[in-house]
Design a protein around this motif. Structure first.
Motif, PDB file in Angstrom:
ATOM      1  N   LYS A  65      -3.329   3.259   5.039  1.00 63.01           N
ATOM      2  CA  LYS A  65      -2.582   2.344   4.167  1.00 63.01           C
ATOM      3  C   LYS A  65      -3.407   1.906   2.965  1.00 63.01           C
ATOM      4  N   GLU A  66      -4.671   1.566   3.192  1.00 62.81           N
ATOM      5  CA  GLU A  66      -5.519   0.965   2.162  1.00 62.81           C
ATOM      6  C   GLU A  66      -6.382   2.042   1.495  1.00 62.81           C
ATOM      7  N   TYR A  69     -10.439   1.853  -1.082  1.00 64.18           N
ATOM      8  CA  TYR A  69     -10.985   0.652  -0.450  1.00 64.18           C
ATOM      9  C   TYR A  69     -12.447   0.452  -0.861  1.00 64.18           C
ATOM     10  N   TYR A  91      -8.097  -2.695  -2.659  1.00 61.76           N
ATOM     11  CA  TYR A  91      -7.513  -1.423  -2.239  1.00 61.76           C
ATOM     12  C   TYR A  91      -6.183  -1.215  -2.939  1.00 61.76           C
ATOM     13  N   GLN A  92      -5.736   0.036  -2.911  1.00 61.14           N
ATOM     14  CA  GLN A  92      -4.394   0.370  -3.356  1.00 61.14           C
ATOM     15  C   GLN A  92      -3.535   0.490  -2.109  1.00 61.14           C
ATOM     16  N   ASP A  93      -2.427  -0.231  -2.087  1.00 57.41           N
ATOM     17  CA  ASP A  93      -1.555  -0.297  -0.923  1.00 57.41           C
ATOM     18  C   ASP A  93      -0.571   0.876  -0.944  1.00 57.41           C
ATOM     19  N   HIS A  95       1.599   1.571   1.122  1.00 56.83           N
ATOM     20  CA  HIS A  95       2.908   1.154   1.637  1.00 56.83           C
ATOM     21  C   HIS A  95       3.648   0.255   0.651  1.00 56.83           C
ATOM     22  N   ASP A  96       3.048   0.037  -0.525  1.00 56.18           N
ATOM     23  CA  ASP A  96       3.656  -0.851  -1.527  1.00 56.18           C
ATOM     24  C   ASP A  96       3.477  -0.261  -2.923  1.00 56.18           C
ATOM     25  N   LYS A 101      -4.535  -4.524  -4.576  1.00 59.35           N
ATOM     26  CA  LYS A 101      -4.587  -5.807  -3.883  1.00 59.35           C
ATOM     27  C   LYS A 101      -6.046  -6.154  -3.598  1.00 59.35           C
ATOM     28  N   ASP A 126      -4.248 -11.346   1.433  1.00 59.23           N
ATOM     29  CA  ASP A 126      -4.171 -10.375   0.347  1.00 59.23           C
ATOM     30  C   ASP A 126      -3.403 -10.958  -0.831  1.00 59.23           C
ATOM     31  N   GLU A 128      -1.927  -9.644  -4.760  1.00 58.73           N
ATOM     32  CA  GLU A 128      -1.740  -8.519  -5.671  1.00 58.73           C
ATOM     33  C   GLU A 128      -2.538  -8.783  -6.937  1.00 58.73           C
TER      34      GLU A 128
END
Length: 152
Positions: A65-66, A69, A91-93, A95-96, A101, A126, A128
């Motif tokens: 997910k992350e 990181y 990290y870049q999410d 799942h979003d 974030k 977290d 954004e």
């Protein structure tokens, strides 16, 4: 220098930076076996787990997910066999929509006599952030980023 308890300020600081460097490898197997006792107990936010196999599985899912990181840990306090840590990671999410974030958090660690962690409790939040707000861009030394109150 042995990184096993009882801790001094120098040993506790070194222990925190070693954990930071180990986590930044994003290698779940290496992290689980090098850093934690076989029966280590974890609370990570709302997840509760025990043992290195569960830790490895948790970290594998975490880094699915992350993405991108990058972590910074700093010593907050310590006693003979306990360390408290303040940390930040970005990290870049996945799942979003790959939004950036940053997690702000605290951990408390308890160690076995051999220096491996037998208990880890983590609380984190977290937020954004935009690409321009990132602290840990590629190539930066995370230990040299000025983390002070002006960033909050």
């Amino acid at each position: 220098m042995s990184l096993a308890p009882p801790f001094t300020a120098e040993i506790a600081h070194a222990k925190v930076k070693k954990a930071q460097d180990l986590w930044n490898t994003q290698n779940p197997s290496k992290i689980a076996t090098a850093g934690y006792t076989p029966d280590s107990i974890w609370r990570n936010r709302s997840s509760f787990l025990q043992g290195t196999a569960a830790i490895e599985e948790f970290l594998t899912k975490k880094w699915q997910k992350e993405k991108s990181y990058t972590l910074r840990k700093e010593l907050f306090a310590f006693t003979d066999n306990k360390i408290a840590v303040q940390f930040w990671y970005e990290y870049q999410d996945s799942h979003d929509g790959m939004k950036w974030k940053r997690c702000y958090g605290l951990e408390d660690w308890t160690f076995a006599e051999d220096g491996k962690m037998r208990k880890r409790h983590m609380s984190g939040n977290d937020v954004e952030i935009s690409d321009g707000e990132r602290w840990f861009k590629e190539g930066v030394d995370v230990n040299k980023v000025d983390i002070s109150e002006r960033h909050w």
